[in-house]
Scaffold this motif. Structure first.
Motif, PDB file in Angstrom:
ATOM      1  N   THR A 201      40.825 -52.304  -1.490  1.00 44.85           N
ATOM      2  CA  THR A 201      41.551 -51.901  -2.392  1.00 44.85           C
ATOM      3  C   THR A 201      42.360 -51.850  -2.497  1.00 44.85           C
ATOM      4  O   THR A 201      42.876 -51.895  -1.168  1.00 44.85           O
ATOM      5  CB  THR A 201      40.478 -50.499  -2.364  1.00 44.85           C
ATOM      6  OG1 THR A 201      41.366 -49.803  -3.987  1.00 44.85           O
ATOM      7  CG2 THR A 201      41.130 -49.883  -2.013  1.00 44.85           C
TER       8      THR A 201
ATOM      9  N   ARG B  84      37.239 -57.506 -10.446  1.00 47.48           N
ATOM     10  CA  ARG B  84      36.982 -56.050 -11.115  1.00 47.48           C
ATOM     11  C   ARG B  84      37.786 -55.313  -9.430  1.00 47.48           C
ATOM     12  O   ARG B  84      37.711 -54.247  -9.728  1.00 47.48           O
ATOM     13  CB  ARG B  84      35.671 -55.660 -10.509  1.00 47.48           C
ATOM     14  CG  ARG B  84      34.542 -56.307 -11.358  1.00 47.48           C
ATOM     15  CD  ARG B  84      34.532 -55.950 -12.288  1.00 47.48           C
ATOM     16  NE  ARG B  84      32.886 -56.183 -13.177  1.00 47.48           N
ATOM     17  CZ  ARG B  84      32.691 -57.008 -14.136  1.00 47.48           C
ATOM     18  NH1 ARG B  84      33.398 -58.408 -13.258  1.00 47.48           N
ATOM     19  NH2 ARG B  84      31.569 -56.961 -14.171  1.00 47.48           N
TER      20      ARG B  84
ATOM     21  N   MET C 295      38.521 -55.765  -6.432  1.00 48.10           N
ATOM     22  CA  MET C 295      38.034 -55.184  -5.203  1.00 48.10           C
ATOM     23  C   MET C 295      38.119 -56.315  -3.620  1.00 48.10           C
ATOM     24  O   MET C 295      37.075 -56.081  -2.963  1.00 48.10           O
ATOM     25  CB  MET C 295      36.440 -55.059  -5.366  1.00 48.10           C
ATOM     26  CG  MET C 295      36.378 -53.322  -5.835  1.00 48.10           C
ATOM     27  SD  MET C 295      34.809 -53.301  -6.047  1.00 48.10           S
ATOM     28  CE  MET C 295      33.681 -53.082  -4.996  1.00 48.10           C
TER      29      MET C 295
ATOM     30  N   LEU D 257      33.823 -45.660  -6.317  1.00 45.61           N
ATOM     31  CA  LEU D 257      34.322 -46.450  -7.127  1.00 45.61           C
ATOM     32  C   LEU D 257      33.409 -46.358  -8.563  1.00 45.61           C
ATOM     33  O   LEU D 257      32.920 -45.938  -8.799  1.00 45.61           O
ATOM     34  CB  LEU D 257      34.121 -47.675  -6.241  1.00 45.61           C
ATOM     35  CG  LEU D 257      34.833 -47.942  -5.062  1.00 45.61           C
ATOM     36  CD1 LEU D 257      34.153 -49.397  -4.871  1.00 45.61           C
ATOM     37  CD2 LEU D 257      36.464 -48.206  -5.648  1.00 45.61           C
TER      38      LEU D 257
ATOM     39  N   ILE E 267      33.095 -49.470 -11.253  1.00 46.07           N
ATOM     40  CA  ILE E 267      32.803 -49.979 -11.482  1.00 46.07           C
ATOM     41  C   ILE E 267      32.683 -50.542 -12.829  1.00 46.07           C
ATOM     42  O   ILE E 267      31.691 -50.497 -13.372  1.00 46.07           O
ATOM     43  CB  ILE E 267      32.458 -50.824 -10.218  1.00 46.07           C
ATOM     44  CG1 ILE E 267      32.428 -50.773  -8.378  1.00 46.07           C
ATOM     45  CG2 ILE E 267      32.224 -52.745 -10.593  1.00 46.07           C
ATOM     46  CD1 ILE E 267      31.076 -50.907  -7.948  1.00 46.07           C
TER      47      ILE E 267
ATOM     48  N   GLU F 219      35.356 -57.891 -16.663  1.00 47.70           N
ATOM     49  CA  GLU F 219      36.189 -58.307 -16.039  1.00 47.70           C
ATOM     50  C   GLU F 219      37.399 -58.230 -16.469  1.00 47.70           C
ATOM     51  O   GLU F 219      37.805 -57.987 -17.635  1.00 47.70           O
ATOM     52  CB  GLU F 219      36.011 -59.744 -15.138  1.00 47.70           C
ATOM     53  CG  GLU F 219      34.378 -60.663 -14.972  1.00 47.70           C
ATOM     54  CD  GLU F 219      34.500 -61.818 -14.585  1.00 47.70           C
ATOM     55  OE1 GLU F 219      36.116 -62.119 -15.277  1.00 47.70           O
ATOM     56  OE2 GLU F 219      33.583 -61.998 -13.929  1.00 47.70           O
TER      57      GLU F 219
ATOM     58  N   SER G 173      39.784 -45.174 -19.037  1.00 46.03           N
ATOM     59  CA  SER G 173      40.778 -45.971 -18.180  1.00 46.03           C
ATOM     60  C   SER G 173      41.377 -44.255 -18.051  1.00 46.03           C
ATOM     61  O   SER G 173      41.069 -43.370 -17.245  1.00 46.03           O
ATOM     62  CB  SER G 173      41.610 -46.513 -17.180  1.00 46.03           C
ATOM     63  OG  SER G 173      42.411 -47.198 -18.753  1.00 46.03           O
TER      64      SER G 173
ATOM     65  N   SER H  77      42.275 -49.556  -8.668  1.00 42.78           N
ATOM     66  CA  SER H  77      41.772 -49.999  -7.826  1.00 42.78           C
ATOM     67  C   SER H  77      42.364 -51.970  -8.084  1.00 42.78           C
ATOM     68  O   SER H  77      42.042 -52.071  -8.466  1.00 42.78           O
ATOM     69  CB  SER H  77      40.574 -50.485  -7.269  1.00 42.78           C
ATOM     70  OG  SER H  77      40.302 -51.621  -6.632  1.00 42.78           O
TER      71      SER H  77
ATOM     72  N   THR I 272      38.629 -51.966 -11.842  1.00 43.58           N
ATOM     73  CA  THR I 272      37.851 -50.794 -11.719  1.00 43.58           C
ATOM     74  C   THR I 272      38.746 -49.675 -10.563  1.00 43.58           C
ATOM     75  O   THR I 272      39.902 -50.190 -10.999  1.00 43.58           O
ATOM     76  CB  THR I 272      37.492 -51.103  -9.807  1.00 43.58           C
ATOM     77  OG1 THR I 272      36.090 -52.302 -10.255  1.00 43.58           O
ATOM     78  CG2 THR I 272      36.208 -50.214  -8.834  1.00 43.58           C
TER      79      THR I 272
ATOM     80  N   PHE J  17      30.367 -48.014 -16.575  1.00 41.27           N
ATOM     81  CA  PHE J  17      30.597 -48.436 -15.569  1.00 41.27           C
ATOM     82  C   PHE J  17      29.928 -47.482 -14.441  1.00 41.27           C
ATOM     83  O   PHE J  17      29.221 -46.534 -14.578  1.00 41.27           O
ATOM     84  CB  PHE J  17      31.854 -47.294 -15.305  1.00 41.27           C
ATOM     85  CG  PHE J  17      33.535 -47.493 -16.066  1.00 41.27           C
ATOM     86  CD1 PHE J  17      34.167 -47.993 -15.123  1.00 41.27           C
ATOM     87  CD2 PHE J  17      33.123 -47.471 -17.646  1.00 41.27           C
ATOM     88  CE1 PHE J  17      35.422 -48.500 -16.092  1.00 41.27           C
ATOM     89  CE2 PHE J  17      34.836 -48.055 -18.038  1.00 41.27           C
ATOM     90  CZ  PHE J  17      36.121 -48.549 -17.257  1.00 41.27           C
TER      91      PHE J  17
END
Length: 303
Positions: free
Chosen positions: A11, A89, A91, A165, A167, A171, A233, A251, A256, A280
């Motif tokens: 991250t 994502r 990461m 996380l 996730i 994308e 978010s 991240s 993510t 998520f």
């Protein structure tokens, strides 16, 4: 001979540590490499790109670039690949692939590259060293690409942080996430953002995680511009705080999100938020401390 190469996910940014702070995570890209008559990439899991032509594969490109920079031509290999790092994502999936390719060339050609050598090649390909530094060194890293071409790195392994996380099932390409950033910042904005990054670093290194969580949420460099690219978010950040997170941030470039928690609180945190954000997946992760790991097996024992 089979070279087994493991590269951790990462991250980056942690809010105000834009393009400089990285943390290696315990999710991995794993390669089994043998010399072959032609390049062949065999995907053994999901989370991997379907690249019909191996020469277009990031791992192969990084391997061949590394060999070329050191005056060698790399022989073709058969590469079996596993990954639990989701693509696009935030990461560090591309950084992990580049680092894997660099290490592949390092092993096959016996280049004896230092960590600094590896990071220089990775930064040349990535454009910034934050994710690659974390994947190479492991742990908590702060890195900067100096005008001289040297990569300055601070590395710490003592941080006992816990993360969860968020996730998403969608994308977000880094290029799109960069397009929304401003070209310039005012002096006041830059000074405040840099001060917050300094405070975040001090808090992490002293393991004052409650303070670190506060500074994670005060970024001015990228989060104000990118949060709108990630549905829900802002709601996640509020809900995570109510569920016990010290702080939550994007991240890398997203999509993510990452929450910083008290150690041992991960399961309760995930349980408290179960079902609230169906797009998520909530995954507890810890910090990887090893960076690149390579083991070598003879062909017979590998089969």
């Amino acid at each position: 001979m089979v070279w087994c190469i493991s590269i951790p996910a990462s991250t980056a940014n942690l809010g105000p540590g834009f393009d400089s702070i990285g943390i290696a995570l315990d999710k991995y890209l794993e390669l089994e490499v043998e010399l072959g008559s032609a390049w062949e990439i065999i995907n053994l899991t999901g989370n991997l790109p379907d690249v019909p032509n191996p020469q277009d594969h990031l791992i192969v490109q990084a391997a061949e670039k590394t060999a070329e920079l050191h005056g060698f031509s790399l022989p073709p290999c058969t590469v079996r690949v596993k990954s639990d790092i989701p693509l696009a994502r935030g990461m560090g999936s591309s950084a992990s692939a580049i680092v894997a390719g660099i290490e592949l060339a390092n092993q096959i050609m016996e280049l004896h590259l230092t960590t600094q050598d590896k990071l220089k090649v990775a930064t040349l390909m990535e454009g910034h060293p934050d994710n690659a530094a974390a994947s190479i060194y492991g742990g908590f890293t702060i890195s900067s690409n100096a005008d001289s071409g040297e990569i300055n790195v601070f590395h710490a392994n003592h941080i006992e942080a816990s993360f969860v996380l968020f996730i998403p099932n969608f994308e977000l390409k880094t290029a799109k996430a960069r397009q929304v950033l401003p070209d310039t910042y005012t002096r006041q904005e830059a000074a405040q953002a840099s001060a917050t990054a300094n405070l975040l670093t001090a808090a992490f290194l002293s393991q004052a995680f409650e303070q670190a969580g506060t500074f994670m949420e005060q970024d001015l460099f990228h989060e104000p511009y990118r949060l709108d690219l990630i549905p829900q978010s802002k709601e996640i950040k509020v809900a995570a705080k109510h569920a016990g997170a010290y702080g939550t941030c994007i991240s890398g470039a997203g999509p993510t999100l990452l929450s910083l928690l008290e150690k041992g609180a991960e399961d309760d945190f995930i349980s408290n938020l179960k079902g609230q954000f169906p797009n998520f997946e909530l995954v507890a992760v810890s910090m990887n401390r090893t960076g690149i790991v390579v083991t070598i097996k003879d062909v017979e024992s590998a089969r």
